[in-house]
Design a protein around this motif. Structure first.
Motif, PDB file in Angstrom:
ATOM      1  N   ASN A 248       0.816  -1.225   0.000  1.00 45.89           N
ATOM      2  CA  ASN A 248       0.000   0.000   0.000  1.00 45.89           C
ATOM      3  C   ASN A 248       0.840   1.261   0.000  1.00 45.89           C
ATOM      4  O   ASN A 248       0.305   2.348  -0.118  1.00 45.89           O
ATOM      5  CB  ASN A 248      -0.836   0.081   1.290  1.00 45.89           C
TER       6      ASN A 248
ATOM      7  N   ASN B 165      -9.167  -2.145   8.893  1.00 47.60           N
ATOM      8  CA  ASN B 165      -8.502  -2.788   7.772  1.00 47.60           C
ATOM      9  C   ASN B 165      -8.574  -1.930   6.517  1.00 47.60           C
ATOM     10  O   ASN B 165      -7.606  -1.834   5.771  1.00 47.60           O
ATOM     11  CB  ASN B 165      -9.128  -4.160   7.507  1.00 47.60           C
ATOM     12  N   VAL B 166      -9.727  -1.303   6.295  1.00 47.44           N
ATOM     13  CA  VAL B 166      -9.873  -0.467   5.098  1.00 47.44           C
ATOM     14  C   VAL B 166      -9.027   0.800   5.261  1.00 47.44           C
ATOM     15  O   VAL B 166      -8.404   1.265   4.310  1.00 47.44           O
ATOM     16  CB  VAL B 166     -11.358  -0.136   4.844  1.00 47.44           C
TER      17      VAL B 166
ATOM     18  N   GLY C 251      -5.541   1.217   3.952  1.00 45.74           N
ATOM     19  CA  GLY C 251      -5.301   1.704   2.597  1.00 45.74           C
ATOM     20  C   GLY C 251      -4.956   3.190   2.559  1.00 45.74           C
ATOM     21  O   GLY C 251      -4.447   3.682   1.562  1.00 45.74           O
TER      22      GLY C 251
ATOM     23  N   ALA D 295     -13.440   5.478   3.625  1.00 44.46           N
ATOM     24  CA  ALA D 295     -13.343   4.033   3.864  1.00 44.46           C
ATOM     25  C   ALA D 295     -14.736   3.417   3.911  1.00 44.46           C
ATOM     26  O   ALA D 295     -14.971   2.350   3.327  1.00 44.46           O
ATOM     27  CB  ALA D 295     -12.591   3.763   5.165  1.00 44.46           C
TER      28      ALA D 295
ATOM     29  N   CYS E 250     -16.131   3.139   0.479  1.00 46.66           N
ATOM     30  CA  CYS E 250     -15.549   1.996  -0.238  1.00 46.66           C
ATOM     31  C   CYS E 250     -16.226   0.701   0.194  1.00 46.66           C
ATOM     32  O   CYS E 250     -16.502  -0.170  -0.634  1.00 46.66           O
ATOM     33  CB  CYS E 250     -14.046   1.906   0.018  1.00 46.66           C
ATOM     34  N   LEU E 251     -16.495   0.580   1.488  1.00 43.26           N
ATOM     35  CA  LEU E 251     -17.196  -0.611   1.971  1.00 43.26           C
ATOM     36  C   LEU E 251     -18.592  -0.682   1.364  1.00 43.26           C
ATOM     37  O   LEU E 251     -19.071  -1.757   0.997  1.00 43.26           O
ATOM     38  CB  LEU E 251     -17.284  -0.587   3.497  1.00 43.26           C
TER      39      LEU E 251
ATOM     40  N   VAL F 176     -13.469  -6.926   1.656  1.00 44.06           N
ATOM     41  CA  VAL F 176     -12.811  -5.950   2.542  1.00 44.06           C
ATOM     42  C   VAL F 176     -11.453  -5.585   1.950  1.00 44.06           C
ATOM     43  O   VAL F 176     -11.071  -4.412   1.890  1.00 44.06           O
ATOM     44  CB  VAL F 176     -12.640  -6.510   3.973  1.00 44.06           C
TER      45      VAL F 176
ATOM     46  N   ALA G 165     -12.035  -3.243  -0.777  1.00 46.28           N
ATOM     47  CA  ALA G 165     -12.356  -1.910  -0.249  1.00 46.28           C
ATOM     48  C   ALA G 165     -11.076  -1.214   0.236  1.00 46.28           C
ATOM     49  O   ALA G 165     -10.891  -0.019   0.027  1.00 46.28           O
ATOM     50  CB  ALA G 165     -13.354  -2.022   0.903  1.00 46.28           C
ATOM     51  N   ARG G 166     -10.175  -2.003   0.861  1.00 44.73           N
ATOM     52  CA  ARG G 166      -8.897  -1.440   1.307  1.00 44.73           C
ATOM     53  C   ARG G 166      -8.106  -0.899   0.106  1.00 44.73           C
ATOM     54  O   ARG G 166      -7.546   0.197   0.164  1.00 44.73           O
ATOM     55  CB  ARG G 166      -8.079  -2.523   2.018  1.00 44.73           C
TER      56      ARG G 166
ATOM     57  N   ALA H  14      -9.713   2.268  -1.140  1.00 47.34           N
ATOM     58  CA  ALA H  14      -9.462   3.411  -0.258  1.00 47.34           C
ATOM     59  C   ALA H  14      -8.145   4.096  -0.588  1.00 47.34           C
ATOM     60  O   ALA H  14      -7.932   5.252  -0.249  1.00 47.34           O
ATOM     61  CB  ALA H  14      -9.464   2.949   1.203  1.00 47.34           C
TER      62      ALA H  14
END
Lengths: 287, 262
Positions: free
Chosen positions: A199, B99-100, B103, B126, B129-130, B154, B157-158, B161
């Motif tokens: 990331n 977790n998201v 990102g 975030a 995105c979810l 997930v 989504a991460r 993000a």
């Protein structure tokens, strides 16, 4: 059914290989190392057995009962009455408080110092041999020094009282926690760490986001375990002059106030019992 | 745009994973990389964000030579590239939202992530995105409470993000059941078509690769043996990639094999 186990003599059964014949094909179970290891252990045990002195060994059980009687007989001791004995016990609360403070501060300080050291010492995070090996060597060196020796050395620098106790508990906790921590860091799931690095996170960010959440419950468990060990160790520390309940014990012993010794022992017994119960309860909640 | 010029990769143990790879992947493409296990699919994918540095040649991601980038500059390029893994690589003990938010880490200083000081704007992003992945209601659930398909969402989504230009997916559906596989592949398609994000995915399942990707890259022993539209892939090309013709049951990687991987 044309499968069978090859027949063997007793000696072969213990030390040899074992062959299975299955449908005309042979598969061999390799020689087991266990009997050999058992033999070596037995030999070592027998060798050291001769060093245990049995000739002049006389067990003086009568002396033991005399001592125990003195410990729980206030009328022949310093406090004279049971009332005096119990009020002495009540007075011990200050020493108990001092011990707990000493242990809590020392364990906390040790844990705080252990955290960065364990990150560097963990092979999977630091990845550089020249980085993690020296740190491990240093930690192992610290761990070879007995706590009592640490306390005596600390007393040279900080004098008598709680401070040398705190210092030695800090150093002891640092050594123990660093070793336990870097070993858990090496067993965590590195997948999330890789994801964080992909990331664009730097190593510290990736460690915080991906590894700390996995580490936290185990770390708290070890912290509490170390605290429990330290409560017991602190008694010995007090004995060499580092304050707390151990100092009371030392005082009572050197003045031969055996009833006071008895009171201290009873208080210690319940203190350790309560702390053990409490810590195993918290550790159970964390798991 | 991603451009490989004569890229080679030799691992420290001497294994040559990639040889003379020349490739150009344009913005908004949906590319599937297919080939046998060990052919170099994962290595190829991971050279793009320098998770595996290349040993020879040049590799440009949006005009910056990634093989020469280090430290902060490399992290800024990685920030624009999302990555999806076969085993999801979520922090299982953390909440879905955290977790998201992972990102977003590269958009902030170390201090922000050390003390969880993500701004409300990031949290809203975030959550959006979810929502795009249809799992907004799971935001405050621990990641290990979710099913495999939900966990991969997930992870998606991460990646979203990060507001990425490119998403790399390393066997994204290899540990999912056939039904969830289709759902997750549809998510990839949506992300590619609606948001214009380039998708490069390693795939075991040949039929899925042909169905979803518009371009196929076939790789064998570290060399590209096919590069072209998925509509033109025929049996002959598959033979050149896999060494022999695939039988009916082998085209969709069979379910038992997938279960073993779990």
């Amino acid at each position: 059914m044309n499968s069978k186990v090859e027949s063997r003599s007793l000696l072969q059964k213990i030390f040899g290989k074992k062959s299975y014949i299955v449908n005309g094909k042979t598969i061999v179970k390799p020689r087991s190392k266990t009997p050999l290891i058992v033999l070596i252990c037995l030999a070592v045990f027998i060798f050291f057995w001769q060093f245990i002195p049995t000739k002049n060994l006389t067990l003086k059980f009568d002396q033991l009962t005399v001592l125990i009687k003195k410990m729980f007989d206030p009328s022949s001791g310093k406090s004279q009455t049971w009332d005096g004995w119990f009020s002495y016990m009540w007075e011990l609360r200050r020493s108990v408080g001092e011990t707990l403070k000493m242990v809590l501060i020392g364990t906390l300080a040790g844990a705080v110092i252990a955290l960065p050291f364990s990150i560097i010492a963990a092979q999977n995070v630091s990845r550089k041999v020249w980085l993690y090996q020296p740190v491990r060597l240093f930690v192992n060196f610290i761990r070879t020094i007995p706590t009592v020796v640490l306390a005596v050395v600390a007393m040279f620098f900080c004098g008598l009282g709680a401070l040398p106790g705190i210092v030695s508990i800090t150093i002891f906790s640092f050594g123990l926690l660093t070793k336990m921590l870097y070993e858990i860091i090496e067993t965590v799931d590195m997948g999330p760490f890789e994801a964080l690095e992909a990331n664009g996170a730097n190593k510290l960010q990736a460690f915080k986001m991906a590894i700390v959440p996995q580490l936290l419950p185990v770390f708290l468990g070890y912290f509490i375990y170390t605290f429990e060990i330290n409560v017991r160790a602190s008694v010995i520390l007090g004995y060499v002059g580092a304050g707390g309940i151990g100092a009371e014990l030392d005082n009572a012993m050197s003045n031969m106030y055996y009833d006071h010794v008895g009171a201290v022992v009873v208080v210690l017994f319940f203190l350790v019992l309560i702390i053990q119960g409490l810590t195993s309860y918290i550790r159970g909640k964390l798991a | 745009m991603i451009k490989f010029i004569n890229v080679g990769k030799t691992y420290p143990n001497g294994f040559q994973a990639l040889r003379a790879v020349n490739l150009e992947i344009h913005d908004g493409e949906f590319v599937a990389i297919i080939g046998l296990s060990g052919a170099g699919k994962s290595t190829l994918l991971r050279t793009i964000n320098k998770m595996h540095p290349i040993t020879t040649g040049e590799l440009y991601v949006n005009d910056s030579d990634i093989s020469k980038l280090k430290g902060r500059k490399l992290r800024l390029v990685r920030r624009n590239i999302g990555m999806i893994f076969q085993s999801f690589n979520l922090v299982k003990r953390s909440s879905v939202l955290n977790n998201v938010l992972a990102g977003r880490v590269a958009y902030h200083s170390t201090f922000v992530s050390l003390f969880n000081l993500f701004p409300a704007k990031d949290k809203l992003l975030a959550l959006q995105c979810l929502d795009k992945m249809g799992i907004l209601d799971k935001a405050f659930v621990r990641a290990d409470q979710l099913s495999g398909g939900q966990q991969q969402r997930v992870a998606l989504a991460r990646a979203l993000a990060q507001e990425p230009k490119i998403i790399l997916a390393d066997e994204p559906v290899a540990s999912l059941d056939p039904i969830t596989t289709i759902a997750v592949m549809n998510d990839f398609k949506r992300i590619n078509e609606d948001m214009g994000i380039t998708i490069i995915a390693n795939m075991h399942h040949v039929d899925l690769a042909l169905q979803y990707a518009r371009r196929i890259i076939g790789i064998k022993a570290g060399e590209i043996v096919y590069d072209g539209p998925s509509s033109e892939v025929n049996e002959e090309i598959l033979i050149s990639i896999y060494g022999r013709a695939l039988k009916e049951g082998e085209i969709l990687g069979n379910v038992e094999e997938n279960n073993e991987k779990k």
